[in-house]
Design a protein around this motif. Structure first.
Motif, PDB file in Angstrom:
ATOM      1  N   ASP A   1       0.787  -1.194   0.013  1.00 26.97           N
ATOM      2  CA  ASP A   1       0.106  -0.057   0.093  1.00 26.97           C
ATOM      3  C   ASP A   1       0.827   1.168   0.066  1.00 26.97           C
ATOM      4  N   TYR A   2       0.521   2.202  -0.659  1.00 28.77           N
ATOM      5  CA  TYR A   2       1.298   3.471  -0.789  1.00 28.77           C
ATOM      6  C   TYR A   2       0.255   4.628  -0.808  1.00 28.77           C
ATOM      7  N   PHE A   3       0.515   5.950  -0.494  1.00 25.66           N
ATOM      8  CA  PHE A   3      -0.254   6.927  -0.659  1.00 25.66           C
ATOM      9  C   PHE A   3       0.515   8.287  -0.682  1.00 25.66           C
ATOM     10  N   TYR A   4       0.037   9.318  -1.207  1.00 19.71           N
ATOM     11  CA  TYR A   4       0.593  10.686  -1.096  1.00 19.71           C
ATOM     12  C   TYR A   4       0.278  11.627   0.106  1.00 19.71           C
TER      13      TYR A   4
ATOM     14  N   LYS B   1       5.073   9.999  -3.495  1.00 22.90           N
ATOM     15  CA  LYS B   1       3.862   8.971  -2.748  1.00 22.90           C
ATOM     16  C   LYS B   1       5.260   8.265  -1.683  1.00 22.90           C
TER      17      LYS B   1
ATOM     18  N   CYS C   1     -10.525   4.412   1.734  1.00 25.52           N
ATOM     19  CA  CYS C   1     -10.004   4.514   0.322  1.00 25.52           C
ATOM     20  C   CYS C   1     -11.154   4.679  -0.587  1.00 25.52           C
ATOM     21  N   SER C   2     -10.801   5.264  -1.681  1.00 26.48           N
ATOM     22  CA  SER C   2     -11.932   5.395  -2.904  1.00 26.48           C
ATOM     23  C   SER C   2     -11.235   4.891  -4.235  1.00 26.48           C
ATOM     24  N   ASN C   3     -12.037   3.958  -4.727  1.00 30.13           N
ATOM     25  CA  ASN C   3     -11.368   3.351  -5.849  1.00 30.13           C
ATOM     26  C   ASN C   3      -9.863   2.654  -5.567  1.00 30.13           C
ATOM     27  N   ASN C   4      -9.627   1.752  -4.546  1.00 30.04           N
ATOM     28  CA  ASN C   4      -8.495   1.583  -4.138  1.00 30.04           C
ATOM     29  C   ASN C   4      -7.464   2.483  -3.833  1.00 30.04           C
ATOM     30  N   GLU C   5      -7.855   3.622  -3.981  1.00 30.24           N
ATOM     31  CA  GLU C   5      -6.806   4.677  -3.638  1.00 30.24           C
ATOM     32  C   GLU C   5      -6.963   5.267  -2.443  1.00 30.24           C
TER      33      GLU C   5
ATOM     34  N   ASP D   1      -4.520  12.235   2.249  1.00 31.18           N
ATOM     35  CA  ASP D   1      -3.778  11.833   0.875  1.00 31.18           C
ATOM     36  C   ASP D   1      -3.772  13.228   0.096  1.00 31.18           C
TER      37      ASP D   1
ATOM     38  N   ARG E   1      -3.821  13.625  -3.007  1.00 34.25           N
ATOM     39  CA  ARG E   1      -4.639  13.768  -4.392  1.00 34.25           C
ATOM     40  C   ARG E   1      -6.206  14.184  -3.811  1.00 34.25           C
TER      41      ARG E   1
END
Length: 438
Positions: A371-374, A381, A405-409, A419, A421
């Protein structure tokens, strides 16, 4: 003996007067004598008898005897039958341990249901010596050598200062009848071996054995008080946090001690730990190492030890949030979603996002490797695992961390970091506030 019993009750157990008492009566010498003594002392008593169905006609004979005893003394009697063998097999216990567990569980149920203040058992001085020798032979700490407690919660043992010989002499003088348990004559069990073969020899060597033993117990109990005081002083310095059933200890306080292992035994034994060399090694182990008991785990976290219950086996199921939902329960908390017109100063437990960047349903899930995020406020990221390491999260904190999460993000490492984004910008038309409340 009756005079001594009355004196002992009035001096040491005066709180039993005017209380509702339940006597555990097997039909044997000790419990029958206790019943007569309590009746003569005008205590408010009823009797409870367990039929463990282990000795066929003999068990039923004991039950009949106890019922007749109750009738002769005008006492209320409670009888319970147990399938001891089945209970022992199902719970992987010895017959003796199964009987003990069922007996005390039932006594407590009776006490709660019928408002008995105390439960009285007929343990005496010889029982105390036998227990001491059993614990000594098996290897034990100081607590195993301080004898059977006279008071343990609502369990009271008023005969602990009297010997079996004194009790039997009183029964014979008063022409009190009792039942002999044939299993007590067998040397199959360690307690009976000590009772019939070892203790009589010790009494031959020293006629004051029980009196001297009581003196020894007193010294050991005084030493136990000193130990408890010392352990509490160490705990006062070592514990730095108590939170959500977790206790955090400063390792440096243990390392200062001349014998840290001895203190670790006393501190963590109540939580079921037995591998104390492993516990000692945790003090200098790598971060993340842990030692388990049946119900707890000790985790090395940098300069600390963390004591926590073992995690439940229940698998976490992803939680879905639809667009029309305004709140959603997650473990230990609730997420609130609210459309707002302006941004307020945010904190770790709330974020503001551009609602039009979200795709429903939103998902709350556990993190996984990869898993990663910004992270908001940073360029680029970052892996969640690296983020946790940089934030110096403990193993427990990592395990409890959840992602929105939203759409795996990843929208939000919940209660930690949003995040980049999904942040609100100058072009944002719809602002969604997402807040976490305990």
């Amino acid at each position: 003996m009756l005079e001594n019993f009355n004196t002992y009750i009035n001096l040491n157990l005066n709180f039993l007067n005017q209380k509702k008492l339940l006597l555990a009566v097997s039909g044997g010498l000790d419990s029958v004598v206790l019943t007569h003594l309590c009746k003569e002392a005008k205590l408010d008593i009823a009797i409870a008898h367990c039929n463990f169905n282990l000795r066929d006609k003999e068990s039923n004979g004991d039950e009949a005897f106890v019922l007749n005893l109750a009738k002769s003394l005008d006492l209320e009697a409670f009888i319970q039958h147990f399938d001891t063998n089945t209970y022992a097999q199902e719970n992987k216990l010895s017959i003796q341990m199964a009987a003990r567990e069922m007996r005390y569980n039932w006594f407590q149920e009776l006490a709660e249901q019928l408002s008995f203040d105390y439960i009285l058992t007929a343990h005496h001085a010889d029982d105390n010596l036998e227990t001491f020798l059993i614990n000594l032979s098996r290897g034990t700490g100081l607590d195993g050598l301080t004898g059977i407690p006279e008071t343990n919660g609502n369990i009271i043992r008023p005969l602990l200062s009297f010997s079996r010989e004194t009790i039997e002499n009183y029964a014979k003088q008063q022409k009190i009848e009792w039942r002999e348990d044939s299993s007590n004559a067998s040397t199959k069990y360690l307690r009976n071996q000590l009772r019939h073969e070892v203790i009589p020899k010790l009494k031959e060597v020293n006629s004051n054995l029980l009196k001297n033993f009581e003196t020894t117990l007193q010294h050991l109990r005084e030493t136990e008080d000193i130990l408890e005081e010392s352990v509490n002083a160490v705990l006062k310095r070592a514990i730095i946090d108590l939170n959500n059933n977790e206790i955090t200890y400063n390792i440096s306080e243990f390392l200062k001690l001349n014998n840290p292992r001895a203190y670790l035994v006393e501190i963590f034994k109540p939580f079921g730990f037995t591998a104390f060399n492993d516990v000692l090694n945790l003090l200098t182990a790598q971060s993340g190492k842990q030692v388990l008991s049946q119900s707890y785990r000790l985790i090395k976290d940098r300069t600390h030890l963390i004591l926590a219950p073992l995690p439940l086996d229940d698998e976490f199921n992803d939680i879905y949030i639809n667009e029309e939902e305004k709140d959603k329960s997650i473990p230990s908390s609730i997420l609130f979603l609210e459309t707002v017109k302006t941004l307020n100063a945010s904190s770790k437990n709330e974020i503001f996002v551009d609602a039009e960047t979200l795709n429903y349903p939103l998902v709350v899930r556990q993190w996984k490797e990869g898993d990663y995020f910004y992270p908001l406020g940073l360029n680029g990221k970052k892996k969640i695992s690296k983020y946790f390491k940089d934030e110096k999260l403990s193993l427990l904190d990592k395990e409890k961390s959840l992602l929105l999460c939203s759409n795996n993000e990843i929208v939000w490492v919940i209660n930690q970091r949003a995040d980049q984004r999904f942040k609100v910008t100058n072009t944002t038309n719809n602002i969604l506030k997402i807040a976490l409340k305990k």
